[in-house]
Enzyme design. Sequence first.
Site, PDB file in Angstrom:
ATOM      1  N   ARG A  88      -4.721 -23.530 -22.774  1.00  0.00           N
ATOM      2  CA  ARG A  88      -3.930 -22.935 -23.842  1.00  0.00           C
ATOM      3  C   ARG A  88      -3.574 -21.500 -23.486  1.00  0.00           C
ATOM      4  NH1 ARG A  88      -6.703 -21.693 -29.462  1.00  0.00           N
ATOM      5  NH2 ARG A  88      -4.931 -21.478 -30.874  1.00  0.00           N
ATOM      6  N   LYS A 139       3.529 -13.660 -22.555  1.00  0.00           N
ATOM      7  CA  LYS A 139       4.046 -12.588 -21.711  1.00  0.00           C
ATOM      8  C   LYS A 139       3.012 -12.104 -20.694  1.00  0.00           C
ATOM      9  CE  LYS A 139       6.936  -8.548 -22.501  1.00  0.00           C
ATOM     10  NZ  LYS A 139       7.525  -7.752 -23.601  1.00  0.00           N
ATOM     11  N   THR A 140       1.790 -11.848 -21.170  1.00  0.00           N
ATOM     12  CA  THR A 140       0.777 -11.365 -20.224  1.00  0.00           C
ATOM     13  C   THR A 140       0.387 -12.479 -19.251  1.00  0.00           C
ATOM     14  OG1 THR A 140      -0.938 -11.831 -21.872  1.00  0.00           O
ATOM     15  CG2 THR A 140      -0.155  -9.566 -21.723  1.00  0.00           C
ATOM     16  N   GLY A 159      -8.533 -19.108 -17.174  1.00  0.00           N
ATOM     17  CA  GLY A 159      -8.089 -17.790 -16.735  1.00  0.00           C
ATOM     18  C   GLY A 159      -6.816 -17.865 -15.902  1.00  0.00           C
ATOM     19  N   VAL A 160      -6.085 -16.766 -15.875  1.00  0.00           N
ATOM     20  CA  VAL A 160      -4.832 -16.736 -15.107  1.00  0.00           C
ATOM     21  C   VAL A 160      -4.774 -15.571 -14.123  1.00  0.00           C
ATOM     22  CG1 VAL A 160      -3.446 -17.957 -16.807  1.00  0.00           C
ATOM     23  CG2 VAL A 160      -3.672 -15.472 -16.984  1.00  0.00           C
ATOM     24  N   GLY A 161      -5.864 -14.832 -13.977  1.00  0.00           N
ATOM     25  CA  GLY A 161      -5.813 -13.624 -13.157  1.00  0.00           C
ATOM     26  C   GLY A 161      -5.659 -13.883 -11.674  1.00  0.00           C
ATOM     27  N   GLU A 162      -6.154 -15.015 -11.194  1.00  0.00           N
ATOM     28  CA  GLU A 162      -6.216 -15.185  -9.750  1.00  0.00           C
ATOM     29  C   GLU A 162      -5.444 -16.382  -9.205  1.00  0.00           C
ATOM     30  OE1 GLU A 162     -10.374 -13.586  -8.333  1.00  0.00           O
ATOM     31  OE2 GLU A 162     -10.430 -14.082 -10.444  1.00  0.00           O
TER      32      GLU A 162
HETATM   33 MO1  MOS Z   1     -11.574 -10.817  -9.013  1.00  0.00          MO
HETATM   34  S1  MOS Z   1     -11.434 -10.690  -6.955  1.00  0.00           S
HETATM   35  O1  MOS Z   1     -12.894 -11.915  -9.132  1.00  0.00           O
HETATM   36  O2  MOS Z   1     -11.854  -9.274  -9.612  1.00  0.00           O
END
Ligand code: MOS
Length: 753
Positions: free
Chosen positions: A641, A646-647, A715-718
């Site tokens: 979800r 946007k982020t 998560g979507v950061g990586e």
């Molecule tokens: Mo990320 S490389 O797990 O901050």
Amino acid sequence: MSVIGQGIDRLDGRLKVTGQATYSAEHKLPRLAYGVMVLSTVPKGRITAIDSASIQRMPGVMVVMTHQNAPRLPKPKAEGKTGGKDGGKEQSKPDNKQQPPNPKLSLLQDARVDYNAQPIAVVVADTFEHARDAARRLQVRYAAAPAQLDFQQAKLRPRRPEPQPERPPDTGRGNVMRGLQNAATRVDVTFTTPMENHNPLEPHATIAAWEGDTLTLYDSTQNVSGARRTAAQSLGIDPDKVRVICPFVGGGFGSKGTTWSHVVLAAMASRMAGVPVKLVLERTQMYGPVGARPLTEQHLQLGASREGKLLAVTHDTISSTSFVDDFVEPCTAVTRKAYASDSLQTSQRLATLNVGVPTYMRAPGESSGSFALESAMDELAYALKMDPVALRLVNYAEKDPEKDIPWSSKSLRECYRAGAERFGWARRKPEPGSMRAGDKLVGWGMATASYPANRKGAKASARIDADGTVLVRSGTHDLGTGTYTVMTQIAADALGLPVSRIRFELGDTTFPEAPVSGGSQTVASVGPAVYQAALAARDKLIATALGDSGSALHGLNADDVDAADGWLVAKSDPKRRDSMAAVVSRNGGKPIVGEASAEQGDEKNRYAMQAFGAVFVEVHVDPELGTVRVPRIVGSYGVGRVINRKTTHSQLMGGIVWGIGMGLMEKTEMDWRVGRAVNANLADYHVPVNADIGDIEIIVVDEQDQHINELGTKGVGEIGITGVAAAIANAIYHATGKRIRDLPITPDKLIDA
Ligand code: MOS
């Protein structure tokens, strides 16, 4: 309509663009002094002489802290990885990037040098200029010793890393020997990736201030509670005596997930100077003492039937590490979960060099590992004369092949379909070199993206005030990713309030504790805690109203009351309502506080949790110059979800941009004779700029996940960076017929090949 999912603007955006967001080095403290680190200039040996006295007399110099006069610290227990009376607890289960272990630090306790650019002194002065001038003039003599700086040599003596709970050094299933023998088609290839350094715009920075025996650190960190733990352990003081504050981070990417030497050195220098000390790393100092992505060499063998069914996969990785402490770049992690091969064998080994301790860099393991695996899959597709997407579909893993349990959700098939359709993949001519645009060779390549959906325990609080606003807190972080905004949305949803009535605060160890903001786990970890804290506050508020004879809701059942738009409303009779502010006011104005601690249940044992995606890339290659442009990329992802459209889009797109850098530009150029980076600045260390980036289109497919967490979110950061370098390499092969297995793919490699 719920505020969850809406693409509202960053709530901290205005503060940032008007310069009002206070970053670590910007906190103003009375009597602040300036510390500058001096780094070693040899890769191995001992300091034999250090002439502190002559710079001690320079203008403004207050302290020259070296191994000769630095405060003696308690010896770290258990190789410095755990230990410390309170710190050991949480670090007793190191879970790789989810909770980074502390590497051993360089804290001026002896004369030993283990790598070039190791901290060996801190000069404190009344101004930054005085401190830097003196630091530059510090004369140091060394007895240099032979250093190991040759990866090719070091890898001849590979070491097996210590097993981590989720990451054994070796894994296997089935019989790969037989699988390879039975295969109609095999590829047997080796890939290499270079050292890379993090370059957040905000460098590492710490202000250390003592009041009696209490230490406050304003530190740029992805882990305020980790910084507190490391500082307390290193200094031998109670963690309760350390407060870490970090409201804003100007990028971290993994390098600030670990607490490095300079944080503790700032505290030591401040103690010696008797005043608060600010220590900001110079850009050049970001290359050595604060981690890097290690070198990797990855050997893969794939064996497939004529129909493309994988019968065997092997993936053996050697990554570089340091003599100070170990770090494993877990390249094989992605391969262990990727495809439904009959047999599999993977291994992780380490080659030790006289360099600084490597660390997590965006999608550690998955980004470097997916370059190798997804390039090899492309090679297999050509060998089989199969479409690369079709090959992946033939080997689609319907359940987690590593743990043999179902996925909590997986939409990869839909990602392939939606991405391919938007990209126009069906129009691809399979033959390499068969597509042109003017005098440029055109290539289309693709790869699978994937990253685990991590979660750690987290706490939060929510306080409803008499003015009807709500203050929500958790000791988490916003690395520029959108935490402020997303957590506000989650709390607003739980309380039925507009986001304007919620204030979310983070980055302070006096707030309820949250885990490191690494491993793309912040939303999945802290989000449920925020949600539950907000619900707890709401429930208390409702209970208060029901027991209050002055309330229109007096005497109702709690289940009959809902919160919406700042009101508590009776579901059975919406005319009966009471404003949230009024309930608190009549309660003597005493704020109503809800608290929550949220963590994963046993779903983790029953379901494999992973985000997936597919990346499609077009490259234009100049056949004479070997230059590569990337006019367009389509990335398609299943990430559960979406809390903020946007982020989410920004995180995925930013990951892809970095993937372009990884594929085509990024490399720490070391002078391996001395073990120093020679491109240790933003002019020579190449990362993409706007002119390097074409169209990037992000598709987020609809994905419901009932098992992953209360919010259903991954998560979507990586994940955005994963697969991109491979998709570029594959597109380059499609354009040119040249297979480059060594990153970055710079023009020289395409001209020589
Ligand atoms: Mo990320 S490389 O797990 O901050």
